[in-house]
Design a protein around this motif. Structure first.
Motif, PDB file in Angstrom:
ATOM      1  N   SER A   4      74.131  16.734  39.356  1.00  0.00           N
ATOM      2  CA  SER A   4      73.010  17.059  38.102  1.00  0.00           C
ATOM      3  C   SER A   4      72.393  15.467  37.833  1.00  0.00           C
ATOM      4  CB  SER A   4      73.895  17.347  36.859  1.00  0.00           C
ATOM      5  OG  SER A   4      74.616  16.338  36.291  1.00  0.00           O
TER       6      SER A   4
ATOM      7  N   PHE B 265      75.731  20.341  45.654  1.00  0.00           N
ATOM      8  CA  PHE B 265      75.974  21.244  44.803  1.00  0.00           C
ATOM      9  C   PHE B 265      76.615  22.254  45.124  1.00  0.00           C
ATOM     10  CE2 PHE B 265      74.578  25.177  42.220  1.00  0.00           C
ATOM     11  CZ  PHE B 265      75.017  25.039  40.737  1.00  0.00           C
TER      12      PHE B 265
ATOM     13  N   THR C  40      77.962  24.188  36.433  1.00  0.00           N
ATOM     14  CA  THR C  40      76.020  24.684  36.103  1.00  0.00           C
ATOM     15  C   THR C  40      75.590  25.017  35.608  1.00  0.00           C
ATOM     16  OG1 THR C  40      77.744  25.930  38.437  1.00  0.00           O
ATOM     17  CG2 THR C  40      75.463  26.725  37.741  1.00  0.00           C
TER      18      THR C  40
ATOM     19  N   PHE D   9      74.385  21.648  34.341  1.00  0.00           N
ATOM     20  CA  PHE D   9      73.740  20.939  35.533  1.00  0.00           C
ATOM     21  C   PHE D   9      71.625  21.663  35.484  1.00  0.00           C
ATOM     22  CE2 PHE D   9      71.218  21.961  38.972  1.00  0.00           C
ATOM     23  CZ  PHE D   9      71.151  20.928  40.083  1.00  0.00           C
TER      24      PHE D   9
END
Length: 140
Positions: free
Chosen positions: A127, A23, A52, A55
């Motif tokens: 993720s 990430f 994000t 995720f």
């Protein structure tokens, strides 16, 4: 000798660490691509922020909520997961469109578009590394 709980804890810790590193690398690649090209527009960061959010959505759910056989909790959790996956895939598609329209066919630096796409793919992969790395062991 390690017990099953200790092995699962070590697996979860290791895969969470790997997901976090991937990430971070994803965002680092995007920042690098944006720093190279001064013509990057203000909306090019949106797919990364959306990835994000996806995720967080994918990893925020409690596993037993997804596997529950009775009640509406499982339906809601599965719908939430599908929305999160659609957001993640949509952000990859948006990054691909921006890369092709602005950075490959335009006069801008191609690396910036590639960095945008790579960022979104890496966030999506991280993720799922995090999600499946922290899954409870069902072999008992």
């Amino acid at each position: 000798m390690l017990g099953a709980g200790e092995v699962n804890q070590k697996k979860a810790t290791s895969l969470s660490l790997i997901a976090g590193v991937v990430f971070g690398i994803a965002w680092w690649i995007y920042v690098d691509g944006s720093a190279i090209d001064s013509t990057a527009s203000g909306y090019h960061w949106l797919p990364g922020v959306g990835s994000t959010i996806a995720f967080v959505m994918i990893n925020a759910m409690h596993w037993p909520d997804l596997t529950d056989d009775e009640g509406s909790t499982a339906v809601k959790a599965r719908a939430f997961l599908i929305v999160a996956m659609m957001l993640g895939i949509g952000c990859i598609a948006a990054a691909l469109i921006i890369m092709l329209k602005v950075f490959v066919n335009g006069s801008a630096n191609t690396w910036t578009g590639v960095a945008l796409l790579v960022q979104n793919v890496l966030i999506f992969v991280s993720s799922f590394v995090m999600r499946f790395g922290t899954a409870p062991d069902t072999s008992d």
